[in-house]
Design a protein around this motif. Structure first.
Motif, short mmCIF file in Angstrom:
data_model
loop_
_atom_site.label_atom_id
_atom_site.label_comp_id
_atom_site.label_asym_id
_atom_site.label_seq_id
_atom_site.Cartn_x
_atom_site.Cartn_y
_atom_site.Cartn_z
N VAL A 76 8.12 -10.49 4.90
CA VAL A 76 9.15 -9.96 4.00
C VAL A 76 10.06 -11.09 3.54
O VAL A 76 10.38 -11.22 2.36
CB VAL A 76 9.97 -8.84 4.70
N GLU A 79 8.45 -13.21 0.89
CA GLU A 79 8.42 -12.54 -0.41
C GLU A 79 9.80 -12.58 -1.08
O GLU A 79 9.92 -12.91 -2.26
CB GLU A 79 7.96 -11.08 -0.22
N VAL A 80 10.83 -12.29 -0.28
CA VAL A 80 12.18 -12.27 -0.86
C VAL A 80 12.57 -13.66 -1.33
O VAL A 80 13.08 -13.83 -2.44
CB VAL A 80 13.20 -11.74 0.17
N ARG A 83 10.96 -14.63 -4.52
CA ARG A 83 11.64 -14.03 -5.66
C ARG A 83 12.95 -14.73 -5.97
O ARG A 83 13.43 -14.72 -7.11
CB ARG A 83 11.92 -12.55 -5.39
N ASP A 131 15.29 -3.85 7.17
CA ASP A 131 14.07 -3.60 6.41
C ASP A 131 13.17 -2.61 7.12
O ASP A 131 12.15 -2.20 6.60
CB ASP A 131 13.32 -4.90 6.11
N GLU A 261 17.39 -8.56 -3.52
CA GLU A 261 15.93 -8.60 -3.69
C GLU A 261 15.23 -7.65 -2.73
O GLU A 261 14.22 -7.03 -3.06
CB GLU A 261 15.42 -10.02 -3.48
N LEU A 265 12.51 -4.52 -3.42
CA LEU A 265 11.24 -4.32 -2.71
C LEU A 265 11.16 -2.92 -2.14
O LEU A 265 10.11 -2.28 -2.15
CB LEU A 265 11.09 -5.34 -1.57
N LYS A 266 12.29 -2.42 -1.61
CA LYS A 266 12.30 -1.09 -1.02
C LYS A 266 12.02 -0.04 -2.09
O LYS A 266 11.20 0.85 -1.89
CB LYS A 266 13.68 -0.80 -0.40
N SER A 268 10.58 -0.26 -4.97
CA SER A 268 9.25 -0.29 -5.60
C SER A 268 8.14 0.10 -4.62
O SER A 268 7.00 0.26 -5.02
CB SER A 268 8.98 -1.69 -6.15
N ARG A 270 7.01 -1.82 -2.49
CA ARG A 270 6.30 -3.05 -2.14
C ARG A 270 6.54 -3.41 -0.67
O ARG A 270 5.67 -3.97 -0.01
CB ARG A 270 6.80 -4.18 -3.06
N LEU A 271 7.73 -3.06 -0.16
CA LEU A 271 8.06 -3.39 1.22
C LEU A 271 7.05 -2.78 2.19
O LEU A 271 6.53 -3.46 3.07
CB LEU A 271 9.48 -2.89 1.54
#
Lengths: 299, 219
Positions: A76, A79-80, A83, A131, A261, A265-266, A268, A270-271
């Motif tokens: 995670v 990814e963050v 971005r 998260d 960010e 993610l949450k 969408s 995607r998380l």
């Protein structure tokens, strides 16, 4: 006293004074002198790398067989930060207990170890929003799930022994549910706790459902089962085991950018995609905030 | 990092509890090591090969494997064959048996150090085997190895942190448990270190006294 003594001391004083003048005159050297921790994010972008502190605990953050840093939290975080414009990362392995001192000492820029957000920890460092939220479960021997369903069974039946891990929050949870100290065994490692249940040393091991699910997956065929996951309640307050990312106390700006960010993610979904391979499910997703988890329930 | 005296002070009662547990394990283990070590030393001298060889094997086996592995075995494997000892008993027995293999070597050195003339004198006085051992050999052999035996009491005490794998709440487990709550490792480790030092000195003191007494007697 040697005749060289005084001049040398004077020289050192002068050099020290010059050094001090340079440091104070040049603000970027001293991190704490800047408001909101300066722009660490800008510096990370320039360098292109972020140093990620982790404790090698599967599935939260660990080094896989190929020697790569992976796990729920590092994936995670990667990814963050990608971005946020920081493509690279440097893994920094640490003892779980040394993560907070290590972060404060500047050994790494972020803790990505799935660390639970607790008021005591919030006094030392600042956290991103969680998260994931991890309900607890009890690992028992196969066939015992009919006899042992919850912590209350351990509080009631004085033949049952409960295992917890040394230094983990579960010790307080067990005590809060009325499991007496003389029937609580403190194992120094997770593997030791599982062996303890198998050997009959303990009748259950209290840990997050995620850790236990992962442990079971690594011990295929072991005669062990999990109870239904639950959120412990102490003094009427739900004890969320919600984990987030830790930052140095002055890095509010970096933390806020990270939060923004993470929220994307949450939303969408995607998380969940990122963390699903590590045994996380819809049940572990959460909308809790760090602010709420940091608030001391006693206050 | 500043040293927080209140954190050190607050943790002291728990650390002292841990120290008491560690001392119990040391005392019980040490008594076992002294008795069992002597038995090992004597059995390894017997003329009966069926007794001498297996005992020799067991001693060398235990002496050459790590204490941690032995503790793990006692705690996690023995219940499988129906022997379930409490954590503290496991720790004391683990330490005691492990150190008995060391002390047996110390006793052996002491026994070997008794001059051959003493054995011959006992024989010529037609003392029985039992009397030779208890009245002639051991009274001369043991005092000269008291300092070496005392060393093992201190070494054993300092091995008690290993008992944390068998869930014994000794000093270092307390440090880890409390440290995970308040992150005051500097204070906790410092206080634990001072406690270890004080306790080790306390253990060394009676050994010194004993040593002085024996020196006077044998002189």
């Amino acid at each position: 006293m040697s005749p060289h003594h005084l001049p040398r001391r004077r020289f050192l004083l002068a050099a020290g004074g010059l050094g001090a003048a340079l440091v104070t005159g040049c603000g970027t050297v001293d991190l704490s002198a800047e408001r909101d921790g300066g722009n660490l994010l800008d510096r990370l972008r320039t360098v292109g790398e972020v140093r990620i502190g982790f404790a090698n605990e599967a599935p939260y953050g660990y080094v896989d067989r190929e020697g790569r840093l992976t796990g729920e939290a590092p994936e995670v975080a990667k990814e963050v930060f990608r971005r946020l414009g920081v493509p690279g990362f440097v893994p920094a392995l640490s003892d779980f207990g040394s993560l907070i001192p290590g972060l404060r000492a500047g050994l790494f820029d972020v803790i990505a170890a799935g660390m639970f957000i607790t008021p005591a920890r919030c006094a030392q460092i600042i956290f991103s929003d969680p998260d994931y939220n991890a309900p607890e479960a009890i690992l028992v021997r196969a066939g015992d799930t009919t006899r042992i369903r919850s912590l209350d069974d351990f509080a009631r039946d004085d033949r049952l022994k409960l295992g917890v891990l040394l230094g983990a929050v579960e010790a307080d949870v067990a005590a809060g549910y009325g499991v007496p100290a003389n029937r609580t065994l403190t194992f120094s490692t997770q593997a030791g706790g599982i062996d303890g249940v198998l050997a009959g040393r303990a009748d259950g091991l209290l840990l997050t459902a995620i850790s236990l699910r992962h442990a079971l997956s690594t011990r295929q065929g072991a005669p062990l089962e999990l109870t239904e996951p639950f959120v412990p309640v102490l003094d009427g307050v739900e004890q969320y085991g919600a984990g987030g990312f830790g930052f140095r106390p002055d890095q509010t700006r970096l933390r806020d950018a990270f939060n923004a960010e993470l929220a994307v993610l949450k939303r969408s979904g995607r998380l969940l995609e990122i963390v699903r391979p590590f045994g996380f499910t819809e049940a572990e997703m959460t909308d809790l905030t760090a602010a709420r988890l940091c608030a001391d329930p006693a206050a | 990092m500043t040293f927080d005296w209140t954190a050190a002070w607050d943790a002291l009662p728990q650390l002292l509890d841990g120290l008491v547990v560690a001392l119990w394990a040391t005392v019980l283990g040490y008594v076992l090591a002294l008795v069992l070590g002597l038995a090992f030393a004597l059995l390894r001298r017997t003329e009966r090969a069926w007794l001498r060889l297996p005992v020799g094997f067991v001693v060398e086996f235990i002496r050459s494997t790590p204490l941690l592995v032995q503790l793990f075995f006692l705690f996690f494997v023995l219940p499988a064959v129906g022997i379930e000892l409490s954590p503290l008993a496991t720790g004391a027995i683990g330490l005691g048996v492990h150190y008995a293999t060391y002390t047996s070597e110390v006793y052996r050195a002491g026994i070997d150090g008794v001059p051959a003339g003493q054995w011959e004198a006992a024989k010529s006085l037609s003392l029985s085997r039992g009397r030779t051992w208890t009245r002639v050999v051991l009274p001369q052999a043991v005092p000269r190895v008291v300092p070496a035996l005392g060393n093992y009491a201190i070494a054993m005490f300092k091995d008690t942190p290993q008992l944390t794998v068998v869930t014994v709440a000794e000093v270092l487990s307390v440090v880890k448990a409390v440290g995970a709550q308040n992150f005051r490792y500097l204070e906790l480790i410092t206080v634990a270190g001072v406690l270890y030092l004080a306790a080790a000195l306390l253990i060394a003191w009676p050994v010194r006294a004993l040593e002085r007494r024996y020196r006077k007697e044998t002189a």
